[in-house]
Design an enzyme around this catalytic site. Structure first.
Site, PDB file in Angstrom:
ATOM      1  N   HIS A 151     -59.098 -16.006  42.711  1.00 37.33           N
ATOM      2  CA  HIS A 151     -59.512 -14.788  43.415  1.00 37.33           C
ATOM      3  C   HIS A 151     -60.911 -14.907  44.000  1.00 37.33           C
ATOM      4  O   HIS A 151     -61.608 -13.914  44.180  1.00 37.33           O
ATOM      5  CB  HIS A 151     -59.401 -13.587  42.471  1.00 37.33           C
ATOM      6  CG  HIS A 151     -57.979 -13.214  42.166  1.00 37.33           C
ATOM      7  ND1 HIS A 151     -57.266 -12.299  42.901  1.00 37.33           N
ATOM      8  CD2 HIS A 151     -57.124 -13.684  41.229  1.00 37.33           C
ATOM      9  CE1 HIS A 151     -56.037 -12.194  42.414  1.00 37.33           C
ATOM     10  NE2 HIS A 151     -55.933 -13.036  41.401  1.00 37.33           N
ATOM     11  N   HIS A 210     -51.397 -19.289  28.614  1.00 34.93           N
ATOM     12  CA  HIS A 210     -52.238 -19.476  29.787  1.00 34.93           C
ATOM     13  C   HIS A 210     -53.499 -20.228  29.364  1.00 34.93           C
ATOM     14  O   HIS A 210     -53.641 -20.631  28.210  1.00 34.93           O
ATOM     15  CB  HIS A 210     -52.583 -18.125  30.419  1.00 34.93           C
ATOM     16  CG  HIS A 210     -52.601 -18.162  31.920  1.00 34.93           C
ATOM     17  ND1 HIS A 210     -53.483 -18.943  32.624  1.00 34.93           N
ATOM     18  CD2 HIS A 210     -51.836 -17.528  32.853  1.00 34.93           C
ATOM     19  CE1 HIS A 210     -53.278 -18.781  33.913  1.00 34.93           C
ATOM     20  NE2 HIS A 210     -52.285 -17.936  34.093  1.00 34.93           N
ATOM     21  N   ASP A 215     -45.109 -15.327  39.968  1.00 27.85           N
ATOM     22  CA  ASP A 215     -43.788 -15.873  40.278  1.00 27.85           C
ATOM     23  C   ASP A 215     -42.926 -15.819  39.026  1.00 27.85           C
ATOM     24  O   ASP A 215     -43.369 -16.245  37.948  1.00 27.85           O
ATOM     25  CB  ASP A 215     -43.906 -17.332  40.713  1.00 27.85           C
ATOM     26  CG  ASP A 215     -44.552 -17.487  42.077  1.00 27.85           C
ATOM     27  OD1 ASP A 215     -43.831 -17.374  43.073  1.00 27.85           O
ATOM     28  OD2 ASP A 215     -45.775 -17.713  42.121  1.00 27.85           O
TER      29      ASP A 215
END
Length: 421
Positions: A17, A108, A364
Site C-alpha cells: 500500500h 501471514h 484472492d
C-alpha cells in the site's frame, strides 16, 4: 534480499500500500528494442480485479520505463520500471473494531517480519504481499523478449490443479504426468493465447476449467481460500545452461519459484511421481534430433550445423546433471491457500492474549490464475541469467586455439552462438 540474478540482476522495491512498486534491471544487453508495450501484456495478466474470482482491488498496473532506454532501444544501462499504486487502502488494515492491529494474521508474515526487523508495514503485508511481484513480472518480460528474439525461447505456464481438481491426476498407469502422452502433447504445443482462452482460471481444458472455477467460487462465497499448482514449460532453451554444483538449473529454478509469495512446493520433470517409476522406464534414452520443419525457427536463429542429440522421453524435465539438454524444461509450483481470509479466526495477539481476528482487506480466494505470469517471469529471469553466464564462458573459450579432439563435441553440444549472419 531484494535482488535476484548475477548477470541479469533485478532489484524490486515497494510495499503493498505504498505509493509505487517496481524494479531496477541491471545487465540487460544493449540494442534490444524495448518499450512499455513489450512489458504491459504480462502486467495486465498479473493485475488484480481481472474477474469475480480475484481480489476486487482495482489496479491498472500501468508500467513506466524510467531509464535505460532511448528511442525504444536498450542502452545497456540500468532500466528503471515503475508502477503506481492507485487503489491502495491502508485504512482496511487499521482495525475498525476487527482487532487486525492487535493480531498477526494466521499463516501471514506479520509476526515473522516483526521478529526479524522489530517493525513491520501496517497494511497489506508490505513486502510480503504479492504486490511485490510486479517488479518481477516487469523484469521477466524484458528477459523473455531477449530470449525469444535471440533464441526463440517460449515460456508458457498454466493452472494444472486447484484443490482436488487436477488437469492430469495421477493414476496407476500414469503415476506422473511425464509418462502421460496427453500431458506431453500439451506442453509441446500449448501457447499463452491457448491458456488465456480459458479465463478466468487459465486451465487449458474446458471441463476441468469449469470445475476449478466453480470450486474457487465456493471458497470465495464462504470467505475462505484454496490453493493449487501452476505448471510451466520452457521450449527451445539452449543446451548447456546451468552451473554445477550449487547453481544447477533446477536448483536455480527452485530458488526462483519458492521465492514467490505463497509457494510451498517445487518439482521438475517426473517429480515425486517419478519415484514410482522403475529406472528402466524412467531413463531418457538419447536419439537424433529431428530436423526443424521449415519456417518454425524465429528470424535470425539458425538450425544446428550438424545433427544433435535429444532424448526419446523427457522424465528429466530437460535438465540432466543440472545442465539443460535442449529438451523442453517443465516443472510444477505449488501455492498454498491465501492466508488472508474473511472468516473470523480465533488466534493469539501480539500481547499473547487469545481473541478473534476478522480480516477486512481485499484478497484472492485462490492465487493460481494470477500466479501464472509470475511463474513465467521468474523462469525467464533464471534462463536469462544462465544464458549470459554460458555466453560469457563460450566467448572467452572462443578466443583460445581450438583443441582438435574437442571440436566435434563443442559443435554438437552448443548452439548458443549459432546465429544466421
Amino acid at each position: 534480499m531484494s535482488t535476484f540474478g548475477n548477470y541479469f540482476r533485478v532489484s524490486t522495491y515497494g510495499e503493498s500500500h505504498g505509493r509505487s512498486v517496481g524494479c531496477i534491471v541491471d545487465g540487460c544487453p544493449p540494442g534490444l528494442q524495448l518499450t512499455e508495450q513489450d512489458i504491459q501484456p504480462q502486467m495486465t495478466r498479473r493485475r488484480p480485479g481481472q474477474s469475480a474470482l480475484t481480489t476486487p482491488r482495482d489496479e491498472k498496473d500501468k508500467v513506466e520505463i524510467q531509464s535505460g532506454t532511448e528511442f525504444g532501444i536498450t542502452l545497456g544501462t540500468p532500466i528503471g520500471l515503475k508502477v503506481m499504486n492507485e487503489d491502495q487502502r491502508p485504512h482496511d488494515y487499521s482495525g475498525g473494531g476487527k482487532n487486525i492491529d492487535a493480531f498477526p494474521r494466521p499463516s501471514h508474515a506479520d509476526w515473522t517480519y516483526l521478529e526479524k526487523y522489530g517493525v513491520k508495514a501496517s497494511s497489506g503485508g508490505g513486502r510480503s504481499s504479492a504486490r511485490e511481484t510486479i517488479g518481477r513480472v516487469a523484469a521477466g518480460a524484458i528477459a523473455e523478449k531477449y530470449l525469444r528474439v535471440a533464441h526463440g525461447v517460449e515460456i508458457v505456464a498454466f493452472t494444472s490443479s486447484v484443490g482436488p481438481e487436477h488437469l492430469f491426476p495421477a493414476t496407476k498407469q500414469y503415476p506422473t504426468a511425464s509418462t502421460n502422452p496427453a500431458f506431453l502433447d500439451l506442453i509441446g504445443k500449448v501457447t499463452r493465447d491457448d491458456v488465456d482462452s480459458f479465463l478466468p482460471v487459465r486451465c487449458p481444458d474446458t471441463q476441468v476449467c469449469k470445475n476449478m472455477e466453480e470450486l474457487i467460487g465456493e471458497f470465495r462465497d464462504r470467505k475462505d481460500s484454496i490453493g493449487g499448482v501452476v505448471t510451466c514449460v520452457l521450449r527451445n532453451v539452449p543446451s548447456g545452461l546451468g552451473e554445477p554444483c550449487f547453481d544447477k538449473m533446477e536448483a536455480m529454478l527452485a530458488h526462483a519459484m519458492l521465492s514467490i509469495p505463497a509457494t510451498k512446493g517445487f518439482e521438475i520433470g517426473s517429480g515425486f511421481g517419478g519415484c514410482e517409476v522403475p529406472g528402466s522406464a524412467h531413463n531418457d534414452a538419447f536419439i537424433k534430433t529431428p530436423a526443424a520443419p521449415p519456417g518454425t525457427l524465429p528470424d535470425g536463429v539458425s538450425a544446428p550445423a550438424k545433427p544433435r542429440l535429444t532424448t526419446k522421453t523427457n522424465n528429466s524435465g530437460g535438465i540432466q546433471g543440472g545442465i539443460t539438454n535442449g529438451a523442453p524444461v517443465y516443472f510444477n509450483v505449488a501455492f498454498k491457500p491465501p492466508a488472508t481470509i474473511g472468516q473470523a479466526q480465533e488466534t493469539a495477539g501480539y500481547d499473547t492474549s487469545v481473541g478473534t481476528l476478522e480480516a477486512k482487506g481485499r484478497h484472492d480466494p485462490c492465487v493460481i490464475p494470477r500466479a501464472v505470469p509470475i511463474v513465467e517471469a521468474m523462469a525467464a529471469l533464471v534462463v536469462m541469467d544462465a544464458l549470459m553466464a554460458q555466453s560469457a564462458r563460450q566467448a572467452t573459450r572462443g578466443l583460445l586455439p581450438q583443441l582438435p579432439e574437442t571440436i566435434p563435441l563443442m559443435e554438437q553440444s552448443s548452439n548458443l552462438l549459432s546465429r544466421a549472419s
